[in-house]
Design a protein around this motif. Structure first.
Motif, PDB file in Angstrom:
ATOM      1  N   VAL A  12     -57.055  -0.124 -66.771  1.00 54.55           N
ATOM      2  CA  VAL A  12     -57.733  -1.213 -66.074  1.00 54.55           C
ATOM      3  C   VAL A  12     -56.737  -2.031 -65.253  1.00 54.55           C
ATOM      4  N   THR A  13     -57.278  -2.826 -64.353  1.00 54.67           N
ATOM      5  CA  THR A  13     -56.475  -3.811 -63.632  1.00 54.67           C
ATOM      6  C   THR A  13     -56.528  -5.094 -64.450  1.00 54.67           C
ATOM      7  N   LEU A  14     -55.364  -5.622 -64.777  1.00 49.08           N
ATOM      8  CA  LEU A  14     -55.259  -6.733 -65.717  1.00 49.08           C
ATOM      9  C   LEU A  14     -54.870  -8.040 -65.032  1.00 49.08           C
ATOM     10  N   TYR A  15     -55.526  -9.097 -65.470  1.00 45.58           N
ATOM     11  CA  TYR A  15     -55.208 -10.454 -65.040  1.00 45.58           C
ATOM     12  C   TYR A  15     -55.113 -11.318 -66.279  1.00 45.58           C
ATOM     13  N   CYS A  16     -54.321 -12.391 -66.192  1.00 44.50           N
ATOM     14  CA  CYS A  16     -54.130 -13.242 -67.358  1.00 44.50           C
ATOM     15  C   CYS A  16     -54.013 -14.702 -66.949  1.00 44.50           C
ATOM     16  N   VAL A  17     -54.090 -15.554 -67.957  1.00 41.23           N
ATOM     17  CA  VAL A  17     -53.811 -16.974 -67.825  1.00 41.23           C
ATOM     18  C   VAL A  17     -52.695 -17.279 -68.816  1.00 41.23           C
ATOM     19  N   ARG A  18     -51.666 -17.972 -68.329  1.00 45.49           N
ATOM     20  CA  ARG A  18     -50.521 -18.333 -69.174  1.00 45.49           C
ATOM     21  C   ARG A  18     -50.528 -19.830 -69.452  1.00 45.49           C
ATOM     22  N   PHE A  45     -56.689 -12.748 -71.364  1.00 44.89           N
ATOM     23  CA  PHE A  45     -56.580 -11.728 -70.314  1.00 44.89           C
ATOM     24  C   PHE A  45     -57.904 -11.017 -70.128  1.00 44.89           C
ATOM     25  N   ILE A  46     -58.040 -10.434 -68.947  1.00 42.48           N
ATOM     26  CA  ILE A  46     -59.235  -9.686 -68.586  1.00 42.48           C
ATOM     27  C   ILE A  46     -58.797  -8.368 -67.970  1.00 42.48           C
ATOM     28  N   GLY A  47     -59.540  -7.309 -68.274  1.00 39.26           N
ATOM     29  CA  GLY A  47     -59.285  -5.987 -67.706  1.00 39.26           C
ATOM     30  C   GLY A  47     -60.499  -5.545 -66.921  1.00 39.26           C
ATOM     31  N   ILE A  48     -60.272  -5.142 -65.674  1.00 39.73           N
ATOM     32  CA  ILE A  48     -61.344  -4.791 -64.756  1.00 39.73           C
ATOM     33  C   ILE A  48     -61.200  -3.342 -64.313  1.00 39.73           C
ATOM     34  N   ALA A 105     -51.328  -9.340 -64.589  1.00 39.09           N
ATOM     35  CA  ALA A 105     -50.534  -9.009 -65.769  1.00 39.09           C
ATOM     36  C   ALA A 105     -49.884  -7.657 -65.529  1.00 39.09           C
ATOM     37  N   GLN A 106     -48.773  -7.436 -66.194  1.00 37.34           N
ATOM     38  CA  GLN A 106     -47.957  -6.238 -65.975  1.00 37.34           C
ATOM     39  C   GLN A 106     -47.769  -5.469 -67.289  1.00 37.34           C
ATOM     40  N   ALA A 107     -47.219  -4.273 -67.166  1.00 37.04           N
ATOM     41  CA  ALA A 107     -46.953  -3.447 -68.352  1.00 37.04           C
ATOM     42  C   ALA A 107     -46.040  -4.173 -69.344  1.00 37.04           C
ATOM     43  N   LYS A 108     -45.136  -5.002 -68.846  1.00 34.64           N
ATOM     44  CA  LYS A 108     -44.245  -5.747 -69.747  1.00 34.64           C
ATOM     45  C   LYS A 108     -45.003  -6.740 -70.631  1.00 34.64           C
ATOM     46  N   ASP A 109     -46.250  -7.028 -70.259  1.00 31.43           N
ATOM     47  CA  ASP A 109     -47.084  -7.957 -71.015  1.00 31.43           C
ATOM     48  C   ASP A 109     -47.927  -7.277 -72.092  1.00 31.43           C
ATOM     49  N   TYR A 110     -47.885  -5.950 -72.166  1.00 35.28           N
ATOM     50  CA  TYR A 110     -48.789  -5.217 -73.066  1.00 35.28           C
ATOM     51  C   TYR A 110     -48.674  -5.657 -74.521  1.00 35.28           C
TER      52      TYR A 110
END
Length: 144
Positions: A49-55, A64-67, A6-11
């Motif tokens: 955090v480092t962010l990952y997501c499912v769309r 989303f998850i933040g690690i 995930a990116q900053a544009k997704d915040y």
């Protein structure tokens, strides 16, 4: 379903999921707490955090998850799709690909505590206050 960065544009989209998820699962929080945390999530916590997501098939984030290092700092799922395996997918991705083995959970969020226990996490410590000194007990959990 696949996990992606995930990116900053997704915040903004992630903050909306955070709020909907918190309102559905964190029934112990007061309205003023949610309003207090919302700008912190948007302006500080997501950046930390480092962010990952499912769309979904339309490209919208469903969870989303933040690690940070070996710890899950946040995991939030759109309430409309909770129970569909998105949280499990994100958590297993973090464990298998990022070496995650720890998480802190609000003790009063019984759904989350049970979720992590189901995935093999055990309570290793309890704090009566959260990291900001608010009276929301935190359970530190780890894979054993």
């Amino acid at each position: 379903m696949k996990v992606e960065s995930a990116q900053a544009k997704d915040y903004d989209e992630m903050v909306n999921i955070w709020e909907a998820s918190v309102r559905a699962t964190h029934l112990f929080l007061k309205e003023e707490d949610i309003l207090y945390f919302k700008p912190l999530i948007r302006n500080q916590y997501l950046k930390a955090v480092t962010l990952y997501c499912v769309r979904n098939e339309k490209g919208f984030i469903e969870g989303f998850i933040g690690i940070s290092e070996d710890k899950i700092e946040m995991l939030f799922i759109n309430p409309a799709v909770q129970g569909k395996g998105i949280g499990k997918l994100l958590t297993q991705f973090a464990i298998n690909n990022l070496g995650v083995s720890k998480v802190d959970v609000n003790e009063q969020n019984h759904q989350a505590v049970g979720f992590y226990q189901h995935l093999g996490f055990k309570v290793i410590n309890r704090s009566a206050l959260d990291s900001l000194g608010k009276p929301y007990p935190i359970l530190s959990m780890a894979l054993t």
